[in-house]
Enzyme design. Structure first.
Site, mmCIF file in Angstrom:
data_model
loop_
_atom_site.group_PDB
_atom_site.id
_atom_site.type_symbol
_atom_site.label_atom_id
_atom_site.label_comp_id
_atom_site.label_asym_id
_atom_site.label_seq_id
_atom_site.Cartn_x
_atom_site.Cartn_y
_atom_site.Cartn_z
ATOM 1 N N TYR A 40 -29.060 -46.219 53.041
ATOM 2 C CA TYR A 40 -27.622 -45.971 52.970
ATOM 3 C C TYR A 40 -27.135 -45.618 54.377
ATOM 4 O O TYR A 40 -27.629 -46.153 55.367
ATOM 5 C CB TYR A 40 -27.340 -44.893 51.924
ATOM 6 N N LYS A 95 -31.561 -60.798 26.548
ATOM 7 C CA LYS A 95 -31.528 -62.002 27.387
ATOM 8 C C LYS A 95 -32.003 -61.665 28.799
ATOM 9 O O LYS A 95 -32.753 -62.418 29.417
ATOM 10 C CB LYS A 95 -30.101 -62.545 27.420
#
Length: 767
Positions: A40, A95
């Protein structure tokens, strides 16, 4: 009761130990302040600036290139209909799970709360910069057509509505092969498509692309044959309207070569099937119940080629054969779309793969002897590991040739190797065990069936057809637990201490005493021990009253091992029994030996352990690459422990050159092939991924195995006993239900091989 158990299992599966089926895992180091400053602020600014200069750099510095969105509004979810976005989330997560386990594609599932086409499209377009591809899912027709069409036109990443194109691709491959098997010309076959939804329209379009003539295709909906003179046809139905004088499905199917069902259950009668042409091809794809029952169809017509969407019959048309691998190929060349050329390439690749020799591992996984191209095998099996290396390259090549690939591949062999490495063989190993057990289930004694987890495992293997349990323990406790589990099967329950077992106890005691009376065992000792469940269970196996046994859930390993060694004994030629434990890691299965029996094996015992470990791995369909571990690297230190490993390696190299093993070597060098090749390029295992570790003593093996298991929480199998004369597997104290089920499968497979008198198995070690 069984349905109640299945419902409870499904709910628990989704709720525990954490809700849902997918999670986000960091791919970079994040342990130190420096790591975080790179992940970050301030370090993250650098890739941001590079991407600002060239937007294509987003693929270099972020996960976009391997990230697919599975997006739905929940308006057409499986057979459940319009259940809303929140209720569709378990399906979308599922899925995502399939994308990951079959093609190593990461997924965010996104459920959009709108039925408005424009708002749905706007939402997808606004979030598209995050993703490398968009999989549209469970959106009702006709809106699905418009949504997909516009998104494909307006986005520069692959977009596919799997409900349409997945079924189309898989059924097209099956159709191509079925027509070939019956010796017909695809340009001349007459096809009836029952159903006019998104899947039916997409299937019909792809059939035409394969060579079916439009005038030979008749589409039906709930009102009958779609005729050109019918009023108020949607554009999609009008596309396939016919001028033929046909009104009903029954009329249309008369003398047809092919029936494609994408509709509802039981609309095709035996009479209708009998009216079809010679060698009819019937794809009854309604789920869960097809347009005509499989058994009824094959009973009605011996010449029928039948496919369904179900896994319990041959020729399953399953979308998982398509979407993971199509997106994999599209992502890997940064395709801007999934076009017709790529879909057709997937069709041909699937059809051609079916005609190739089927690997033995596929036969084993599905409990078959010899799967081969023919009427009951017109499409590959979903768990065929070749799919990952065959379908994506075909799709990627089509993308390149049709001009939609931004990053063409040039080295196709290297690409195939990368594809194979994406998927470990762990889940395949679990499926192999269970499928092989189901193929020929054996009677297995559960010696501690009066414990809830053991009984749960017995229920699972019984109801799933993997074993025939015999339950040992307190009868009243077992019956109470069975009632609690809704496990109302009529199984054999035996309490070795009960009065009704006195005759059998005495018989077993007499046999044991006759064998051991010169070893200080009295008849009274033998009678006393036969009241103990593990002695009693071992004698049942010895006497052929059961095929195998599992025990150890509630007792220490040595306590259970002692009666097994005394009563079952060791295979001829085996001096010491041993055990290998398997962890299903991200890198694939990793075998640890010996984790249970030999406290401080000498070099000869290490040779035996390595050879037995090698044979178990071969049986599991894994090519063994073994490392003999030590704190020393190839003579860098001298001690009793390091030297015995070195001597064992010398014996193995000289006498068993077929075994890929080297050492002595430290664990980090063993598991890091690049580090190993750089520092020790002379090793026999140079350039290979080690998947089996032979430890110098029980302390290191057991501690190492359990540390890794506890820290990373991988699935585990074992310890798998090696060297016993009969099929015996000893559980770890407090094993989970899944671990017990795994061990039962191992015991069943051991018993199958034992019955065949094939001694090159778990209990094998030649002198």
């Amino acid at each position: 009761m069984k349905n109640s158990r299945k419902k409870s299992e499904a709910l628990d599966y989704h709720a525990k130990p954490f809700p849902g089926k997918i999670e986000v895992i960091p791919t970079k180091k994040h342990a130190t302040q420096k790591d975080l400053s790179l992940a970050y602020s301030p370090g993250v600014a650098e890739p941001c600036l590079e991407i600002e200069k060239d937007i294509n750099e987003v693929y270099k510095y972020t996960s976009k290139g391997n990230l697919v969105a599975v997006i739905s509004n929940g308006t057409a979810v499986l057979g459940l209909g319009d259940i809303g976005p929140e209720a569709s989330k378990p399906v979308m997560e599922g899925k995502g799970l399939l994308f990951k386990i079959f093609a190593d594609i990461d997924v965010f599932d996104i459920e959009v709360d709108t039925k408005d086409v424009d708002k749905f499209i706007e939402t997808v377009k606004n979030i598209a910069p995050t993703f490398g591809g968009i999989n549209l899912e469970d959106i009702k027709a006709p809106e699905a057509f418009e949504i997909e069409r516009r998104l494909k036109e307006e986005l520069d990443i692959p977009v596919m509505h799997d409900d349409q194109h997945g079924t189309a691709i898989i059924s097209s491959a099956a159709l191509k092969n079925a027509v070939d098997i019956v010796g017909k010309d695809i340009s001349k076959v007459k096809i009836v498509v029952n159903g006019a939804g998104a899947a039916a329209v997409s299937c019909s379009r792809l059939y035409l692309a394969l060579g079916v003539k439009k005038e030979h295709l008749v589409m039906c909906d709930s009102k009958g044959v779609i005729r050109s003179n019918r009023d108020n046809l949607t554009p999609q139905k009008a596309e396939f309207a016919t001028d033929l004088e046909l009104d009903t499905l029954e009329e249309a199917i008369d003398n047809a070569d092919v029936f494609i069902g994408l509709s509802v259950a039981d609309v095709v009668t035996p009479k209708m099937l009998l009216s079809m042409a010679k060698d009819p091809i019937v794809f009854a794809l309604a789920n869960p119940n097809p347009e005509i029952d499989y058994d009824l169809a094959v009973k009605t017509r011996k010449d029928v080629i039948m496919a369904t969407g179900r896994s319990d019959h041959p020729n399953q048309v399953n979308n998982v054969l398509g979407f993971p691998f199509i997106f994999r190929g599209a992502l890997d060349v940064r395709a801007t779309k999934i076009n017709e050329e790529m879909k057709v390439a997937a069709v041909h690749a699937l059809a051609n793969l079916t005609k190739e020799h089927v690997p033995e591992q596929v036969n084993i996984t599905y409990g078959e002897t010899n799967i081969q191209y023919g009427r009951e095998y017109i499409i590959p099996k979903p768990f065929d590991s070749r799919l990952i290396t065959e379908i994506p390259p075909a799709v990627a090549k089509a993308a390149i040739e049709s001009g939609v690939a931004k990053e063409p591949i040039t080295d196709w062999e290297a690409y195939k190797e990368r594809l194979a490495e994406r998927l470990g063989t762990g889940s395949k190993l679990m499926r192999l065990l269970m499928s092989k057990a189901k193929a020929n289930p054996k009677t297995v004694i559960f010696a501690e069936a009066d414990h809830l987890n053991v009984l749960k495992a017995a229920q699972i293997v019984h109801e799933d057809g993997m074993a025939k349990p015999i339950l040992l323990g307190d009868k009243e406790v077992i019956k109470e637990l069975m009632k609690e589990l809704n496990f109302d099967e009529d199984l054999q329950i035996i309490d070795p201490k009960s009065d009704e077992e006195k005759e059998r106890r005495n018989k077993f005691a007499q046999i044991y005493w006759e064998k051991s009376k010169r070893d200080g065992i009295t008849l009274l000792d033998a009678q006393k021990w036969m009241r103990e469940r593990n002695y009693f269970a071992a004698m049942m196996v010895n006497q052929g009253e059961a095929d195998a046994l599992v025990s150890g859930y509630s007792r220490s390993f040595p306590t259970v091992a002692k009666p097994m060694i005394e009563l079952i004994g060791m295979e001829d030629g085996v001096k010491r029994v041993a055990a290998t434990s398997v962890l299903i890691c991200k890198r694939g299965p990793l075998f640890f030996s010996d984790t249970a029996f030999n406290i401080n094996p000498d070099e000869n015992e290490l040779v035996e352990i390595a050879r037995m470990n090698y044979r178990v791995m071969k049986l599991f369909g894994i090519e063994p690459v073994l490392a003999m571990l030590s704190y020393s690297n190839f003579g860098s230190a001298s001690s009793k422990s390091a030297n015995k490993c070195s001597r064992a390696i010398k014996v193995l190299h000289e006498n068993f050159p077929e075994i890929n093993i080297d050492g002595e070597i430290q664990a980090d060098f063993a598991l890091d092939s690049e580090l190993r090749s750089e520092n020790f390029p002379f090793t026999k295992i140079n350039g290979k991924k080690v998947n089996g570790l032979i430890f110098p003593n029980l302390n290191s093996a057991n501690i190492g195995h359990k540390l890794l298991k506890s820290i990373n929480s991988p699935s585990a199998i074992g310890p798998i006993a090696m060297g016993f004369k009969k099929p015996v597997q000893i559980l770890q104290l407090g094993s989970s239900v899944d671990e017990i089920v795994n061990m039962v499968c191992v015991a069943v497979i051991d018993a199958q091989e034992n019955a065949k008198n094939n001694k090159e198995y778990f209990t094998t070690f030649g002198s």
